[in-house]
Every structure is written in C-alpha cells, then in structure tokens.
Design a protein around this motif. Structure first.
Motif, mmCIF file in Angstrom:
data_model
loop_
_atom_site.group_PDB
_atom_site.id
_atom_site.type_symbol
_atom_site.label_atom_id
_atom_site.label_comp_id
_atom_site.label_asym_id
_atom_site.label_seq_id
_atom_site.Cartn_x
_atom_site.Cartn_y
_atom_site.Cartn_z
ATOM 1 N N HIS A 166 2.985 56.084 -5.458
ATOM 2 C CA HIS A 166 3.685 57.009 -5.031
ATOM 3 C C HIS A 166 2.979 57.479 -4.035
ATOM 4 C CE1 HIS A 166 6.042 58.596 -8.429
ATOM 5 N NE2 HIS A 166 5.150 58.120 -8.600
ATOM 6 N N LYS A 167 3.482 56.588 -2.670
ATOM 7 C CA LYS A 167 2.645 56.539 -1.159
ATOM 8 C C LYS A 167 2.192 58.163 -0.791
ATOM 9 C CE LYS A 167 3.331 51.884 -0.698
ATOM 10 N NZ LYS A 167 3.973 50.614 -0.109
ATOM 11 N N ARG A 168 3.435 58.687 -0.936
ATOM 12 C CA ARG A 168 3.245 60.702 -0.166
ATOM 13 C C ARG A 168 2.057 61.069 -0.330
ATOM 14 N NH1 ARG A 168 7.163 62.098 3.381
ATOM 15 N NH2 ARG A 168 9.105 60.167 3.689
ATOM 16 N N CYS A 220 -0.868 40.225 0.583
ATOM 17 C CA CYS A 220 -1.497 38.847 0.182
ATOM 18 C C CYS A 220 -2.557 38.982 -1.091
ATOM 19 C CB CYS A 220 -2.105 37.754 1.621
ATOM 20 S SG CYS A 220 -3.490 38.283 2.017
ATOM 21 N N ARG A 221 -2.913 40.083 -1.585
ATOM 22 C CA ARG A 221 -3.739 40.319 -2.895
ATOM 23 C C ARG A 221 -3.188 41.915 -3.820
ATOM 24 N NH1 ARG A 221 -3.388 45.662 -1.244
ATOM 25 N NH2 ARG A 221 -2.356 45.789 0.718
ATOM 26 N N PHE A 222 -4.365 41.953 -4.937
ATOM 27 C CA PHE A 222 -3.699 42.354 -5.683
ATOM 28 C C PHE A 222 -3.347 44.470 -4.680
ATOM 29 C CE2 PHE A 222 -6.566 39.799 -8.143
ATOM 30 C CZ PHE A 222 -5.562 40.272 -9.679
ATOM 31 N N GLY A 223 -2.509 45.096 -5.551
ATOM 32 C CA GLY A 223 -2.025 46.444 -5.054
ATOM 33 C C GLY A 223 -3.336 47.275 -4.847
ATOM 34 N N ASP A 224 -3.326 48.136 -4.596
ATOM 35 C CA ASP A 224 -3.953 49.372 -4.874
ATOM 36 C C ASP A 224 -4.129 51.148 -4.292
ATOM 37 O OD1 ASP A 224 -6.798 50.625 -5.069
ATOM 38 O OD2 ASP A 224 -8.147 49.701 -4.005
ATOM 39 N N PRO A 225 -3.150 51.270 -5.354
ATOM 40 C CA PRO A 225 -3.804 52.160 -7.137
ATOM 41 C C PRO A 225 -3.779 50.863 -7.831
ATOM 42 C CG PRO A 225 -2.542 53.385 -6.928
ATOM 43 C CD PRO A 225 -2.760 52.771 -5.443
ATOM 44 N N GLU A 226 -2.215 49.746 -7.353
ATOM 45 C CA GLU A 226 -1.366 49.157 -8.447
ATOM 46 C C GLU A 226 -2.416 48.829 -10.544
ATOM 47 O OE1 GLU A 226 -0.619 49.199 -5.564
ATOM 48 O OE2 GLU A 226 1.912 49.138 -4.752
HETATM 49 N N1 GLY Z 1 -0.265 50.328 -2.999
HETATM 50 C C1 GLY Z 1 0.298 49.820 -1.803
HETATM 51 C C2 GLY Z 1 -0.879 48.482 -1.354
HETATM 52 O O1 GLY Z 1 -2.206 47.820 -2.186
HETATM 53 O O2 GLY Z 1 -0.841 48.117 -0.308
#
Ligand code: GLY
Ligand code: AMP
Length: 429
Positions: free
Chosen positions: A219-221, A293-299
């Motif tokens: 949830h980006k917002r 090009c990396r792990f997502g945060d917070p994913e």
């Molecule tokens: N949660 C989005 C990102 O890591 O770019």
C-alpha cells in the motif's frame, strides 16, 4: 560456515539479516550500516551504502564469503562489478542489468523491443518537445490522465499523475527546469495512465533459472483508503488472492521470463532479485509498471517470514549459477506487515523520539518488529531515525489471523506522532 555482509540499514535488510541468522551455514553476519534492530543479530559496520570502495576493503579484510546488497543505489552504481572483479561473491545484478531500475527509459525501451506488456510511453530529453507532447495529448484527449516520470532514480518520488495539461506542465517543470531530482530528470518519460490493482512480483534468478516468490500487495499511499501522497510503502501482505494462479503464471511467462532472457542475450546475465510492479486491469489484463533490481521494501518483510527454505541456499544458487538445483518452499500461510511511520512522512518529520513497547512484541510468537529507521540512543534506548520506523510483520494460518496478530502487536508499540495505516490488506477481503 559463512561470513556474510548485508549492505543497507532498513526494514528490508533487517528481514534479510533475520532470515540469514536462522541458517545453520552462517557463522557471522555484518551489516553496513544496519540499525538498532539489526544490531541484535549482526555486527553493524559504520560504512555508507554509497562507499563502494570502503565496503570492498571491508569484505576483503574480513574474509566475507557472501555480500548481499539491499538497496538499488549501490547496484545501479556498479558495486557488483567492483566486487566480482576482485573475485568476491556478491548477490545482486551488475551495473548494466541494474539499469532496469536505474533508467525508466531503458526499461521501457527493452519492454517495447521484446513485446513485454506495459503502458504506452514517450521519452524526451528536450523540455520543449515534452511540453508540446503534453499539450497535444490534453488537447486531443482532455479526459485521459498522463503519468510524468523522471527517468532516473528518485527514491520513489519521481512519478506525477497528471489529470490536466497544467498539472503535467508543472510536473515537467519540476523535473526538467527546477531539476528537483538532479540528473535523474535529464530525461523524462510520459506514460499512459493505467487503472487497476497493483501487485509486486519478485523472483530469484541466476540469469537462466527463475524462481518467483509469493506475490505481494504493497500500500503505497500514506493514508487509509489509499489516499494521500505516495510513500515508499506503508504496509503489505502476501500471498495476494487478487493474483490468481493464472495471473501469476502470466506475469512470470509474459514479464519476468522474457526480461531475464532478453538481458542474458544482450550481454551480462541478470543475477539477483528481479522485481516487477504489475497492474492488473479490470478485464484481467496485465501491464508492467516498473522494474526494481532488488528486494522490495516492505515486501521482503512479508515474503521472508513465509520462506521455508534456507535463504543461503538460494543466494548461493544465484551467485554460483546453479539455482536450478535449489528447491524453494513456502509456508502455506499468510503474512501482513504494518509500517509504523514518523508523523509527517513522506514529508518532513522529527527523529530521535524514544520507541516504547518493543520488548512486549519480542515475546510474541508469529510476530517480528523489523526495524527500518531506528538507532540506539546513548542510554540504550531505541530511538526513531527515519520516515518509516518499524515494519510489524505477523504470520497466520490465513490473512485474517495474520492481520489480527500484526495489529495486536502494533497496539503495544508507541512513539510520539507515530502514524500507520489501519487498513493494510483491505483489498484481500
Ligand atoms: N515497496 C516498493 C519498493 O520496494 O520499491
Ligand atoms: P513507478 O516508480 O514507475 O513504479 O511508479 C510509482 C507508482 O506510481 C506506481 O506504483 C503506481 O502506483 C503509480 N504509477 C506509475 N506509473 C503508472 C501508470 N502508468 N499508470 C498508473 N499509475 C502509475
């Protein structure tokens, strides 16, 4: 036994260190620069993520067997090339394939050449040409919004959704004339506005084999109901019911696989995590919003708690190009992560505020409070030190149980002006 260096100091890196610390194959973890939560599991090293040479010297001097890069900035700058030239094992893509995130125009060009579904677009280096294009678009189609983006890295803030010519011209001015993102705005990308549901699909790849992870919805917002400004991500959950097995398969076969193959054919293979942001239209159609090009945060803070396999086996499978020999298993459960942010984020916010209640959460089973922006005060008190402060992740047998556990834990934690969304996962119901 392996010595591992993790680069970064946010929630993503805490989740990586937390998972690596569970491996029987790891003797010691270092993290640069780390944070107060990471310091409980790893030795934090005061080196900046941009100090590639300092990080290289550290890895050589300390006999690091594997370096894992969290953020995109060192990857785009070429830290993997630097380490590999010295014969060091490092997890992440080389500089050239990292341009998938480093340049939106590069990513869009690649998608166009290989028929990978994405929003139609135009890229400009001339502000006059871009301005003319925007005006012509709104003259012809006043009701069709456009998305104006800085080409390069802009910490997730370089995207403007514009509903009128005036809004679009203003975004263009900020990017190209005021240069609020510096050289990242030398090129501007203008895209068709897509409607639908967003999801993140990350995959491990050694350049040939692709192992997709569970789909995540972030949830980006900043505010409940998906209102307010865009942030780096206010919370997420996995798996995502909206991403049906058919959509998942389609995303792997139409997006991730062709990209990995195209990059392998064109030169340096893509090794590491490839992250596709996807938009699922009402009609079930799929389009690529972006690549990271990396792990997502917070994913990462929901995916790693659901990973059953030893992460070291996967990371080594990628760096040593034998990912085909690794079996990746997931827990048949759900995870929810609620981000606790500083009041004011993504705008200005205060730091150095004491955080209460972390000890209570430490005793809970099935919950981890990953630290994103924290530091240790002089008296040992944990203080806020960033916009996103903590990611409270919980797992459960289903989404409802995971969410209930996450929010119950959130109740125990407090700091002045703490802000979080109360509706993480509202689209999962
Ligand atoms: N949660 C989005 C990102 O890591 O770019
Ligand atoms: P990006 O950094 O390109 O992924 O953009 C950040 C966010 O802006 C995405 O997660 C979407 O929410 C939104 N966005 C980007 N491009 C589009 C588009 N073409 N249509 C609709 N929303 C978009």
């Amino acid at each position: 036994m392996l010595k591992i260096l993790v680069i970064g100091g946010g929630g993503r890196e805490h989740a990586l260190v937390w998972k690596l610390a569970q491996s029987q194959q790891v003797s010691k973890i270092f993290c640069a620069p780390g944070n107060a939560g990471i310091a409980q599991l790893a030795e934090c090293v005061p080196l900046a993520i941009t100090d590639s040479n300092g990080l290289l010297d550290f890895a050589i001097e300390n006999g690091i067997d594997l370096t894992v890069v969290g953020p995109e900035i060192p990857l785009i700058a070429g830290i993997v090339d630097l380490f590999e030239q010295r014969g060091l094992r490092i997890f992440g893509p080389a500089r050239e394939p990292a341009q998938l995130e480093g340049s939106k125009a590069y990513a869009k060009g690649l998608m166009l050449r290989y028929g990978i579904p994405t929003a139609s677009f135009a890229a400009f280096t001339s502000p006059e040409a871009a301005s003319y294009y925007l005006k012509s678009h709104f003259d012809a189609q006043p009701l069709a919004p456009l998305v104006v983006k800085a080409d390069g890295e802009a910490a997730g803030k370089g995207v403007f959704i514009c509903r009128t010519d005036a809004e679009a011209q203003e975004a263009l001015r900020k990017i190209m004339s005021d240069r609020i993102f510096g050289a990242s705005g030398d090129t501007v990308v203008v895209e068709e506005f897509l409607e639908g549901e967003e999801a993140s699909l990350m995959a491990f790849t050694d350049g040939t084999t692709i192992i997709p992870m569970l789909a995540v919805q972030d949830h980006k917002r900043a505010l409940d109901g998906d209102e307010g400004p865009n942030t780096g991500g206010m919370g997420c959950y996995a798996p995502v019911p909206l991403v049906t097995p058919e959509i998942y398969q389609q995303a792997v076969e139409q997006i991730l696989r062709p990209v990995v193959e195209a990059i392998r054919e064109s030169g340096i293979p893509y090794k590491g995590v490839l992250y596709a942001g996807i938009m699922i239209g009402k009609d079930g159609s799929l389009k690529t919003l972006e690549f990271n090009c990396r792990f997502g945060d917070p994913e990462t803070q929901v995916v790693l708690p659901l990973l059953e396999t030893d992460l070291v086996d996967i990371l080594m499978g990628v760096t040593d190009a034998h990912l085909d020999e690794v079996e990746v298993r997931w827990k048949p459960q759900s995870a929810v992560c609620v981000v606790l942010a500083s009041g004011g984020y993504p705008g200005a916010y205060a730091t150095d505020l004491p955080i209460e209640g972390l000890e209570q959460v430490a005793h809970l089973s099935d919950v981890v409070a990953f630290h994103a922006g924290t530091k240790l005060g002089e008296d040992g008190q944990i203080l806020t030190n960033g916009g996103r402060v903590l990611g409270v992740s919980a797992i459960g047998d289903d989404f409802t149980q995971a969410r209930a556990r996450a929010y119950a834990a959130v109740k125990s934690i407090s700091f002045d002006h703490m802000h979080f969304r109360t509706d993480i996962g509202h689209r999962a119901e």
